[in-house]
Design a protein around this motif. Structure first.
Motif, PDB file in Angstrom:
ATOM      1  N   TRP A  94       0.843  -1.193   0.000  1.00  0.00           N
ATOM      2  CA  TRP A  94       0.000   0.000   0.000  1.00  0.00           C
ATOM      3  C   TRP A  94       0.881   1.247   0.000  1.00  0.00           C
ATOM      4  N   ARG A  95       0.572   2.164  -0.919  1.00  0.00           N
ATOM      5  CA  ARG A  95       1.285   3.439  -0.939  1.00  0.00           C
ATOM      6  C   ARG A  95       0.256   4.571  -0.894  1.00  0.00           C
ATOM      7  N   VAL A  96       0.410   5.460   0.057  1.00  0.00           N
ATOM      8  CA  VAL A  96      -0.494   6.598   0.189  1.00  0.00           C
ATOM      9  C   VAL A  96      -0.195   7.590  -0.922  1.00  0.00           C
ATOM     10  N   THR A  97      -1.189   7.872  -1.737  1.00  0.00           N
ATOM     11  CA  THR A  97      -1.001   8.818  -2.838  1.00  0.00           C
ATOM     12  C   THR A  97      -1.609  10.182  -2.533  1.00  0.00           C
ATOM     13  N   ARG A  98      -2.526  10.204  -1.549  1.00  0.00           N
ATOM     14  CA  ARG A  98      -3.125  11.486  -1.147  1.00  0.00           C
ATOM     15  C   ARG A  98      -3.698  11.334   0.248  1.00  0.00           C
ATOM     16  N   ASP A  99      -3.439  12.314   1.115  1.00  0.00           N
ATOM     17  CA  ASP A  99      -3.953  12.280   2.483  1.00  0.00           C
ATOM     18  C   ASP A  99      -5.273  13.034   2.628  1.00  0.00           C
ATOM     19  N   GLU A 100      -5.414  14.121   1.916  1.00  0.00           N
ATOM     20  CA  GLU A 100      -6.607  14.967   2.051  1.00  0.00           C
ATOM     21  C   GLU A 100      -7.139  15.320   0.668  1.00  0.00           C
ATOM     22  N   PRO A 101      -8.459  15.623   0.562  1.00  0.00           N
ATOM     23  CA  PRO A 101      -9.466  15.624   1.648  1.00  0.00           C
ATOM     24  C   PRO A 101      -9.841  14.230   2.138  1.00  0.00           C
ATOM     25  N   GLU A 102      -9.660  13.199   1.276  1.00  0.00           N
ATOM     26  CA  GLU A 102      -9.864  11.814   1.682  1.00  0.00           C
ATOM     27  C   GLU A 102      -8.649  11.003   1.254  1.00  0.00           C
ATOM     28  N   PRO A 103      -8.219  10.078   2.116  1.00  0.00           N
ATOM     29  CA  PRO A 103      -7.034   9.281   1.775  1.00  0.00           C
ATOM     30  C   PRO A 103      -7.251   8.441   0.514  1.00  0.00           C
ATOM     31  N   GLU A 104      -6.212   8.354  -0.302  1.00  0.00           N
ATOM     32  CA  GLU A 104      -6.220   7.475  -1.460  1.00  0.00           C
ATOM     33  C   GLU A 104      -4.957   6.625  -1.426  1.00  0.00           C
ATOM     34  N   TYR A 105      -5.105   5.397  -1.907  1.00  0.00           N
ATOM     35  CA  TYR A 105      -3.993   4.460  -1.848  1.00  0.00           C
ATOM     36  C   TYR A 105      -3.765   3.818  -3.204  1.00  0.00           C
ATOM     37  N   TYR A 106      -2.518   3.570  -3.487  1.00  0.00           N
ATOM     38  CA  TYR A 106      -2.131   2.763  -4.642  1.00  0.00           C
ATOM     39  C   TYR A 106      -1.802   1.376  -4.095  1.00  0.00           C
ATOM     40  N   VAL A 107      -2.530   0.350  -4.542  1.00  0.00           N
ATOM     41  CA  VAL A 107      -2.408  -0.983  -3.944  1.00  0.00           C
ATOM     42  C   VAL A 107      -1.995  -1.998  -4.999  1.00  0.00           C
ATOM     43  N   GLN A 108      -0.982  -2.800  -4.664  1.00  0.00           N
ATOM     44  CA  GLN A 108      -0.595  -3.918  -5.504  1.00  0.00           C
ATOM     45  C   GLN A 108      -0.519  -5.159  -4.620  1.00  0.00           C
ATOM     46  N   THR A 109      -1.248  -6.201  -5.015  1.00  0.00           N
ATOM     47  CA  THR A 109      -1.354  -7.411  -4.202  1.00  0.00           C
ATOM     48  C   THR A 109      -0.799  -8.609  -4.960  1.00  0.00           C
ATOM     49  N   TYR A 110      -0.012  -9.387  -4.250  1.00  0.00           N
ATOM     50  CA  TYR A 110       0.641 -10.559  -4.839  1.00  0.00           C
ATOM     51  C   TYR A 110       0.345 -11.788  -3.989  1.00  0.00           C
ATOM     52  N   ASN A 111       0.182 -12.923  -4.653  1.00  0.00           N
ATOM     53  CA  ASN A 111       0.035 -14.197  -3.959  1.00  0.00           C
ATOM     54  C   ASN A 111       1.120 -15.150  -4.454  1.00  0.00           C
TER      55      ASN A 111
END
Length: 201
Positions: A94-111
């Motif tokens: 998970w990487r935070v791409t924006r804190d405000e006005p609402e948090p946004e995340y860039y997510v990459q998931t691996y199995n």
């Protein structure tokens, strides 16, 4: 460390919300690990936090795991980690791409499908649970990424110079110095230690 310019393009951006039920998952197996692995290490390197979940061949005696004494619980967990196996390792970066006005995340998931080089104990209840939730044991035994449980002397193992990508992953997570979230806390940590987290330490 792989140069960022050589890393494959990242997965499509995922904006996390409570309403989401599915996110794309990159499956890593022996057949594609060389192509996908640089992307995983790159994602780990730039994570704000990382979530880890393990699929196991069993947990041992449940009564011992529920003992009131923390020492007794710890002993039971360690014994289970030494005799059972990690079948799959899930990693969400998970990487935070924006804190405000609402948090946004860039997510990459691996199995990552794993296959222990050593013999291990399996529990019918654990395997039945995994099958009911779509785990493919045929694929695991055919395509699982091999790893060596922590049973050999560290110095001896280092001299062998055997390829162990899972160790490289744990080393990258430690080097990222970001928070790590686990599903089962102490149990997950004990099993990761047996997959040679201590090598990275």
């Amino acid at each position: 460390m792989t140069d960022a310019a050589a890393v494959p393009p990242p997965a499509p951006k995922q904006t996390a919300s409570l309403s989401e039920t599915k996110v794309p998952v990159v499956q890593i197996m022996a057949s594609n690990i060389k192509e996908v692995w640089p992307s995983l290490i790159h994602s780990v390197k730039y994570s704000s936090f990382i979530a880890i979940d393990l699929e196991l061949s069993g947990l041992g005696d449940r009564k011992l795991l529920m003992k009131k004494s923390v020492d007794d619980r710890y002993t039971a967990i360690v014994e289970a980690a030494k005799t059972r196996s990690v079948l799959a390792l899930g990693v969400s970066c998970w990487r935070v791409t924006r804190d405000e006005p609402e948090p946004e995340y860039y997510v990459q998931t691996y199995n990552i499908l794993l296959l222990s080089r050593d013999n291990y104990t399996v529990e019918p209840d654990a395997l039945q649970f995994l099958v009911e939730h779509g785990f493919d044991f045929n694929k695991q035994y055919k395509e699982g990424v091999s790893y060596t449980p922590s049973t050999e002397d560290m110095i001896v193992f280092k001299e062998k110079k055997s390829p162990e990508p899972i160790r490289d992953l744990f080393a990258a997570i430690l080097q990222a110095k970001c928070p790590v979230i686990t599903h089962n806390g102490l149990i997950d940590l004990a099993f990761m230690y047996q997959v040679r987290l201590r090598y990275a330490l």
